[in-house]
Design a protein around this motif. Structure first.
Motif, PDB file in Angstrom:
ATOM      1  N   SER A   1       0.832  -1.205   0.000  1.00 17.50           N
ATOM      2  CA  SER A   1       0.000   0.000   0.000  1.00 17.50           C
ATOM      3  C   SER A   1       0.864   1.252   0.000  1.00 17.50           C
ATOM      4  O   SER A   1       0.595   2.213  -0.725  1.00 17.50           O
ATOM      5  N   GLU A   2       1.919   1.238   0.817  1.00 20.05           N
ATOM      6  CA  GLU A   2       2.813   2.394   0.875  1.00 20.05           C
ATOM      7  C   GLU A   2       3.547   2.587  -0.444  1.00 20.05           C
ATOM      8  O   GLU A   2       3.759   3.721  -0.894  1.00 20.05           O
ATOM      9  N   HIS A   3       3.925   1.473  -1.067  1.00 22.28           N
ATOM     10  CA  HIS A   3       4.620   1.553  -2.357  1.00 22.28           C
ATOM     11  C   HIS A   3       3.713   2.182  -3.413  1.00 22.28           C
ATOM     12  O   HIS A   3       4.143   3.067  -4.174  1.00 22.28           O
ATOM     13  N   VAL A   4       2.453   1.759  -3.461  1.00 25.39           N
ATOM     14  CA  VAL A   4       1.511   2.306  -4.431  1.00 25.39           C
ATOM     15  C   VAL A   4       1.231   3.774  -4.130  1.00 25.39           C
ATOM     16  O   VAL A   4       1.164   4.614  -5.034  1.00 25.39           O
ATOM     17  N   ARG A   5       1.103   4.098  -2.849  1.00 31.11           N
ATOM     18  CA  ARG A   5       0.855   5.491  -2.455  1.00 31.11           C
ATOM     19  C   ARG A   5       2.029   6.380  -2.856  1.00 31.11           C
ATOM     20  O   ARG A   5       1.853   7.495  -3.345  1.00 31.11           O
ATOM     21  N   HIS A   6       3.227   5.871  -2.661  1.00 33.97           N
ATOM     22  CA  HIS A   6       4.436   6.590  -3.031  1.00 33.97           C
ATOM     23  C   HIS A   6       4.442   6.907  -4.526  1.00 33.97           C
ATOM     24  O   HIS A   6       4.712   8.043  -4.938  1.00 33.97           O
ATOM     25  N   LYS A   7       4.134   5.903  -5.318  1.00 30.48           N
ATOM     26  CA  LYS A   7       4.150   6.074  -6.777  1.00 30.48           C
ATOM     27  C   LYS A   7       3.042   7.018  -7.226  1.00 30.48           C
ATOM     28  O   LYS A   7       3.243   7.861  -8.108  1.00 30.48           O
ATOM     29  N   SER A   8       1.857   6.889  -6.616  1.00 35.08           N
ATOM     30  CA  SER A   8       0.747   7.750  -6.965  1.00 35.08           C
ATOM     31  C   SER A   8       1.047   9.205  -6.628  1.00 35.08           C
ATOM     32  O   SER A   8       0.746  10.117  -7.407  1.00 35.08           O
ATOM     33  N   THR A   9       1.676   9.422  -5.471  1.00 36.30           N
ATOM     34  CA  THR A   9       2.045  10.774  -5.062  1.00 36.30           C
ATOM     35  C   THR A   9       3.072  11.355  -6.022  1.00 36.30           C
ATOM     36  O   THR A   9       3.018  12.532  -6.397  1.00 36.30           O
ATOM     37  N   GLN A  10       4.007  10.534  -6.427  1.00 33.41           N
ATOM     38  CA  GLN A  10       5.025  10.946  -7.402  1.00 33.41           C
ATOM     39  C   GLN A  10       4.365  11.459  -8.674  1.00 33.41           C
ATOM     40  O   GLN A  10       4.677  12.556  -9.171  1.00 33.41           O
ATOM     41  N   GLN A  11       3.444  10.688  -9.204  1.00 36.31           N
ATOM     42  CA  GLN A  11       2.788  11.056 -10.454  1.00 36.31           C
ATOM     43  C   GLN A  11       1.936  12.313 -10.285  1.00 36.31           C
ATOM     44  O   GLN A  11       1.907  13.187 -11.159  1.00 36.31           O
ATOM     45  N   TYR A  12       1.265  12.413  -9.141  1.00 39.42           N
ATOM     46  CA  TYR A  12       0.396  13.557  -8.872  1.00 39.42           C
ATOM     47  C   TYR A  12       1.192  14.855  -8.791  1.00 39.42           C
ATOM     48  O   TYR A  12       0.832  15.864  -9.405  1.00 39.42           O
ATOM     49  N   LEU A  13       2.278  14.840  -8.059  1.00 35.69           N
ATOM     50  CA  LEU A  13       3.072  16.050  -7.903  1.00 35.69           C
ATOM     51  C   LEU A  13       3.795  16.421  -9.187  1.00 35.69           C
ATOM     52  O   LEU A  13       3.956  17.605  -9.507  1.00 35.69           O
TER      53      LEU A  13
END
Length: 265
Positions: free
Chosen positions: A230-242
């Protein structure tokens, strides 16, 4: 708390820094730079951090999470990301695939039961003399292992000497690296063939027993795997969002490398 270390650095800029027309004061940049003194380019790191924060602040206003000029705190950042970067829960099948591919990570620790005799290095004792005494005792134990208890009580500079040098049950990470390497670097049982040299001095070590770690069943580690994924996916999603926010913004006074996949934490 968001950071931004993985946007590629660019040469320091002397231009005024602004995000979508909002100017960030030079004094603010200077104050922020002091927090990045350990980085190769503190000025750029400070500008990068302030740009990310301003992008988030503007987005929080645009989504109605805060009023204009209300400021941005960590709680607001978390709420914004929760709304705009929803993180899917990993399925049981995904967790099982990760477990199968990484079973070596999910083991109970190896255990070793050991004793030692410490010949400590001090300012008053020459290293060569301390080592010679340790080697003499080691030679004696090579011939008479049953004397370990008595020699530990008489010679050891460690409090464990009062219990025959017994260190009890050891796992990795509990002792200094040099000692750990000697204990867990092989499967040797009994008196180690040479002295173990650490920052504390010279050790005579005897490994009395070993218990090998075992693979932990999936059910025991499932929750841990799910949190990690979950943290890995959140990390990647945040990366793409920012990265998306930065690519859509009008930025002055800084150059950011926004290649796909480049992390903007």
């Amino acid at each position: 708390m968001l950071t931004n270390h993985d946007i590629s650095p660019a040469p320091a800029s002397t231009d005024p820094l602004s995000v979508n027309g909002i100017v960030i004061d030079a004094a603010v940049i200077e104050t922020e730079s002091a927090l990045h003194a350990h980085e190769p380019d503190p000025d750029h790191a400070a500008r990068r951090t302030l740009v990310v924060r301003e992008l988030l602040a503007q987005r929080a206003v645009a989504t109605g999470l805060v009023a204009n000029g209300a400021g941005l705190d960590d709680e607001t950042i978390d709420r914004l990301l929760e709304v705009e970067c929803r993180t899917p829960v990993p399925s049981a099948e995904e967790s099982q695939r990760y477990y199968a591919a990484n079973m070596q990570k999910f083991r109970s620790p190896d255990l070793a039961f050991a004793r030692h005799i410490l010949f400590a290095l001090t300012e008053k004792a020459a290293m060569t003399r301390v080592r010679a005494r340790a080697e003499e005792a080691h030679r004696e134990l090579t011939q008479h292992h049953d004397r370990f208890d008595a020699l530990a009580r008489r010679l050891s500079n460690c409090p464990s000497g009062q219990v025959g040098g017994n260190l009890g049950q050891l796992t990795r990470g509990e002792s200094v690296p040099e000692f750990e390497a000697a204990i867990f670097g092989s499967q040797h049982i009994g008196l180690l063939p040479g002295l173990v040299n650490t920052r504390y001095g010279f050790h005579i070590v005897s490994v009395e027993r070993r218990i090998a770690g075992e693979s932990l069943p999936f059910e025991v580690v499932q929750a841990t795997i799910e949190r990690y994924l979950s943290e890995h996916v959140r990390h990647k999603s945040t990366q793409q969002y920012l990265n998306l926010l930065a690519s859509r913004a009008e930025l002055r006074g800084i150059a950011l490398d926004l290649r796909p996949g480049l992390l903007l934490q």
